[in-house]
Each structure stands twice: as structure tokens, then as C-alpha cells.
Design an enzyme around this catalytic site. Structure first.
Site, PDB file in Angstrom:
ATOM      1  N   GLY A 112       4.550 -11.745 -18.537  1.00  7.34           N
ATOM      2  CA  GLY A 112       3.671 -12.548 -17.680  1.00  7.34           C
ATOM      3  C   GLY A 112       4.348 -12.994 -16.392  1.00  7.34           C
ATOM      4  O   GLY A 112       3.665 -13.274 -15.400  1.00  7.34           O
ATOM      5  N   GLU A 135       6.439  -6.200 -23.405  1.00  6.40           N
ATOM      6  CA  GLU A 135       5.470  -6.584 -24.442  1.00  6.40           C
ATOM      7  C   GLU A 135       5.439  -5.654 -25.653  1.00  6.40           C
ATOM      8  O   GLU A 135       5.248  -6.104 -26.782  1.00  6.40           O
ATOM      9  CB  GLU A 135       4.053  -6.681 -23.839  1.00  6.40           C
ATOM     10  CG  GLU A 135       3.811  -7.922 -23.002  1.00  6.40           C
ATOM     11  CD  GLU A 135       4.214  -7.794 -21.541  1.00  6.40           C
ATOM     12  OE1 GLU A 135       4.946  -6.836 -21.204  1.00  6.40           O
ATOM     13  OE2 GLU A 135       3.804  -8.640 -20.736  1.00  6.40           O
TER      14      GLU A 135
HETATM   15  N1  COA Z   1       8.364 -17.469 -24.512  1.00  2.00           N
HETATM   16  C1  COA Z   1       8.822 -18.569 -25.109  1.00  2.00           C
HETATM   17  N2  COA Z   1      10.091 -18.988 -25.029  1.00  2.00           N
HETATM   18  C2  COA Z   1      10.920 -18.245 -24.276  1.00  2.00           C
HETATM   19  C3  COA Z   1      10.508 -17.078 -23.613  1.00  2.00           C
HETATM   20  C4  COA Z   1       9.155 -16.696 -23.745  1.00  2.00           C
HETATM   21  N3  COA Z   1       8.661 -15.630 -23.136  1.00  2.00           N
HETATM   22  N4  COA Z   1      11.578 -16.548 -22.963  1.00  2.00           N
HETATM   23  C5  COA Z   1      12.617 -17.368 -23.218  1.00  2.00           C
HETATM   24  N5  COA Z   1      12.221 -18.394 -24.002  1.00  2.00           N
HETATM   25  C6  COA Z   1      13.033 -19.494 -24.500  1.00  2.00           C
HETATM   26  C7  COA Z   1      13.928 -19.077 -25.662  1.00  2.00           C
HETATM   27  O1  COA Z   1      13.197 -19.080 -26.884  1.00  2.00           O
HETATM   28  C8  COA Z   1      14.993 -20.124 -25.604  1.00  2.00           C
HETATM   29  O2  COA Z   1      14.471 -21.321 -26.150  1.00  2.00           O
HETATM   30  P1  COA Z   1      15.363 -22.193 -27.218  1.00  2.00           P
HETATM   31  O3  COA Z   1      16.597 -22.572 -26.441  1.00  2.00           O
HETATM   32  O4  COA Z   1      14.473 -23.350 -27.523  1.00  2.00           O
HETATM   33  O5  COA Z   1      15.637 -21.291 -28.354  1.00  2.00           O
HETATM   34  C9  COA Z   1      15.165 -20.372 -24.126  1.00  2.00           C
HETATM   35  O6  COA Z   1      13.944 -19.913 -23.510  1.00  2.00           O
HETATM   36  C10 COA Z   1      16.325 -19.612 -23.508  1.00  2.00           C
HETATM   37  O7  COA Z   1      16.164 -18.236 -23.803  1.00  2.00           O
HETATM   38  P2  COA Z   1      17.275 -17.330 -24.502  1.00  2.00           P
HETATM   39  O8  COA Z   1      16.579 -16.179 -25.171  1.00  2.00           O
HETATM   40  O9  COA Z   1      18.157 -18.166 -25.339  1.00  2.00           O
HETATM   41  O10 COA Z   1      18.079 -16.824 -23.219  1.00  2.00           O
HETATM   42  P3  COA Z   1      18.956 -15.495 -23.116  1.00  2.00           P
HETATM   43  O11 COA Z   1      19.713 -15.614 -21.843  1.00  2.00           O
HETATM   44  O12 COA Z   1      19.705 -15.237 -24.358  1.00  2.00           O
HETATM   45  O13 COA Z   1      17.872 -14.311 -22.951  1.00  2.00           O
HETATM   46  C11 COA Z   1      15.872 -13.271 -22.097  1.00  2.00           C
HETATM   47  C12 COA Z   1      17.043 -14.229 -21.815  1.00  2.00           C
HETATM   48  C13 COA Z   1      14.912 -13.356 -20.917  1.00  2.00           C
HETATM   49  C14 COA Z   1      16.406 -11.830 -22.211  1.00  2.00           C
HETATM   50  C15 COA Z   1      15.175 -13.671 -23.410  1.00  2.00           C
HETATM   51  O14 COA Z   1      14.868 -15.047 -23.350  1.00  2.00           O
HETATM   52  C16 COA Z   1      13.891 -12.936 -23.677  1.00  2.00           C
HETATM   53  O15 COA Z   1      13.911 -11.786 -24.067  1.00  2.00           O
HETATM   54  N6  COA Z   1      12.732 -13.614 -23.508  1.00  2.00           N
HETATM   55  C17 COA Z   1      11.442 -13.066 -23.815  1.00  2.00           C
HETATM   56  C18 COA Z   1      11.026 -12.053 -22.780  1.00  2.00           C
HETATM   57  C19 COA Z   1       9.707 -11.447 -23.156  1.00  2.00           C
HETATM   58  O16 COA Z   1       9.573 -10.735 -24.113  1.00  2.00           O
HETATM   59  N7  COA Z   1       8.695 -11.738 -22.338  1.00  2.00           N
HETATM   60  C20 COA Z   1       7.385 -11.189 -22.508  1.00  2.00           C
HETATM   61  C21 COA Z   1       6.539 -12.145 -23.250  1.00  2.00           C
HETATM   62  S1  COA Z   1       4.908 -11.504 -23.418  1.00  2.00           S
END
Ligand code: COA
Length: 260
Positions: A112, A135
Site C-alpha cells: 500500500g 502482497e
Molecule cells: N503492517 C503492520 N505492521 C507493520 C508493517 C505492515 N505492513 N510493516 C512493518 N510493520 C511493523 C512490524 O510489525 C514491526 O512492529 P513491532 O515492532 O510491533 O513488531 C515494526 O513495524 C517494525 O518492522 P520490522 O519488521 O521489525 O522492521 P524490519 O526492519 O525488520 O523490516 C520490512 C522492515 C519493511 C522489511 C518489514 O517490516 C516488512 O516486511 N513489512 C511488511 C511489508 C509488506 O508486506 N507490506 C505489504 C502489506 S500488504
């Protein structure tokens, strides 16, 4: 207006909207989408706002996607509503604004988040940005316009590769694909967007709004963009901005547009 999930600021004709949930990498939950809708609507109707810039809070993320925790237990009915409401309130809404909107991508723009950036009229990124539509790694597809706007911007084959691999591209690749217009150092991101916004702000807001409509018409099914262009072109002639723009040219002075 009071917001819990976003910040807004106004200076020199530019409204900057910042998604402000850094602890969740600015993920878009329902409340944030509603607030963004209200802020974009407010800026679009504000006569003083010539350009809108949207960015993310913190150094790590623009927006890391829709908030996964909110939809993890949804069924198909709720899923359809989520996509439909989101597209209506935010993504289609931004694309069709008559106020130019720039995405300042300051880190992860995933799911998103990339869809939000793609709904904007164009994109500028800092060199630490990473972009993708992951996704399918969650068992779902992009639902906020990503399957439509990504191929429009970078071509079908590249879009399908990015979507099917759930991969991320860096800014070199995004630049070569035409997904972003410019790449800068992080500290130069907002200044560059503001500089471009300043150039836009000198021109007729009415004509810019008409140009956005005509360009968007190319991507609307059942709409002939050339006809929309003729219609919008003609309408410009009845506007005060046209009178001012042409008069200023002939008088060898800078135009002072009345605007929205
Ligand atoms: N929805 C909800 N929470 C999210 C999020 C999302 N799309 N992306 C990140 N967060 C949250 C994590 O759950 C984490 O929360 P917490 O500390 O309460 O556990 C916080 O943000 C930090 O993220 P984290 O994953 O620990 O950071 P990272 O540096 O290890 O990884 C990313 C960064 C972007 C690679 C990873 O957060 C990720 O893959 N996010 C989802 C991306 C995604 O699939 N987006 C499409 C959604 S449809």
C-alpha cells in the site's frame, strides 16, 4: 484539524502531509487512511495550497504497506470492501485531485505504500528507498490499485516480475524503470520536492488541474483521452487564468494567477 496518525504543515504554497506511525513503519491502518483522505481533501480545497507533498515519518519508511494486523483475519467480503473503500477514499482520490501531488519516498515503499506513491502525480525518492509489491508473499494481491498503476508506470513484464517475485527494487532500478523521476540524498529529498513544487506553483492552477484530467483520461477505460483534451483545452479559454497568462506574456511580465 487534529490528527493522530499524520502530520500536516503548510509553507509557501505547499502542504506537506506526513504519515506518522514510525513504530509501525507508517503502515496504513483504517484510521490513517481516513485521516489522509481528510487532509488531502482539505489541501485540495485550500486556495493557498498549490502543491501537496506526501512523505513518511522517520528515516526508515515512507509507508511499509497496509497494516497487516488489521486484515489478517478478514474473509473475501471484508477483503473486497477494504480494497474498494481504500481505493475510493485515498488512491483514486489522490490520482484525481486537481492539486498536483508529489510522493517523497524516504525509505520502504511497500504494498500500500508503493500504491500510495503511485497514486500521486509523480515520485521523488531518497537513495535509501526500497520499493515493491510483496502482497503475494502474504497470499493476497495488491488491492489499492497496484496491479493497474505499476504496469502503467513501468510496463507489464517488469510489473509482473516485481509482483510475482514479491521483490524489492532499489532507486537505481526504480529510476531506470521510470517509477521515480529523481533520486537524492535523504537530506535533500524534501528540499528537491519543494524546489519542483515551487516551479509548479508559478503556473496556472486551473490549467494544471485540466492537464491532470486530460492525462488521467488516457488510463480510463471507455474514455477517449483526445476528446477529454479537446474539452479541457477549450474550457481553459474561458478562465481568468488564461486571460492573465496570455496578457502577462504580451505585456512581458510574470503572470499572477488567480488560481483555484
Ligand atoms: N503492517 C503492520 N505492521 C507493520 C508493517 C505492515 N505492513 N510493516 C512493518 N510493520 C511493523 C512490524 O510489525 C514491526 O512492529 P513491532 O515492532 O510491533 O513488531 C515494526 O513495524 C517494525 O518492522 P520490522 O519488521 O521489525 O522492521 P524490519 O526492519 O525488520 O523490516 C520490512 C522492515 C519493511 C522489511 C518489514 O517490516 C516488512 O516486511 N513489512 C511488511 C511489508 C509488506 O508486506 N507490506 C505489504 C502489506 S500488504
Amino acid at each position: 484539524m487534529n490528527y493522530n496518525n499524520i502530520l500536516t504543515a503548510f509553507s509557501q504554497g505547499i502542504t506537506t502531509i506526513t504519515v506518522n506511525r514510525p513504530s509501525k513503519l507508517n503502515a496504513l491502518n483504517k484510521a490513517t487512511i481516513k485521516e489522509l483522505h481528510a487532509a488531502f481533501k482539505h489541501a485540495d480545497t485550500d486556495k493557498n495550497t498549490k502543491v501537496i507533498i506526501v512523505t513518511g515519518s522517520g528515516e526508515k519508511a515512507f509507508v511499509a504497506g497496509a497494516d497487516i494486523s488489521e486484515f489478517a483475519h478478514f474473509d473475501s467480503k471484508k477483503g473486497k470492501k477494504l480494497a474498494q473503500k481504500g481505493q475510493e477514499l485515498l488512491f483514486d482520490f489522490i490520482e484525481n485531485l486537481s492539486t498536483p501531488t508529489i510522493a517523497a519516498i524516504n525509505g520502504f515503499a511497500l504494498g500500500g505504500g508503493l500504491e500510495l506513491a503511485m497514486a500521486c502525480h509523480f515520485r521523488v525518492a531518497s537513495n535509501n528507498a526500497k520499493m515493491g509489491l510483496p502482497e503475494v508473499s502474504l497470499g493476497v494481491i495488491p488491492g489499492y490499485g497496484g496491479t493497474q498503476r505499476l504496469p502503467q508506470l513501468i510496463g507489464k513484464g517488469r510489473a509482473l516480475e516485481l509482483i510475482m517475485t514479491a521483490g524489492m527494487i532499489d532507486t537505481n532500478q526504480a529510476l531506470s524503470y521510470g517509477l521515480v523521476n529523481h533520486v537524492t540524498a535523504p537530506e535533500d529529498l524534501l528540499p528537491l520536492c519543494e524546489k519542483i513544487a515551487g516551479k509548479i506553483a508559478r503556473n496556472s492552477p486551473v490549467a494544471i488541474g485540466a492537464a491532470i484530467k486530460a492525462v488521467n483520461a488516457n488510463y480510463k477505460d471507455g474514455t477517449n483521452g483526445f476528446e477529454v483534451e479537446i474539452f479541457e483545452f477549450g474550457n481553459c479559454f474561458d478562465t481568468q487564468d488564461f486571460t492573465e497568462g496570455t496578457t502577462a506574456f504580451l505585456e512581458k511580465r510574470r503572470a499572477d494567477f488567480i488560481g483555484k
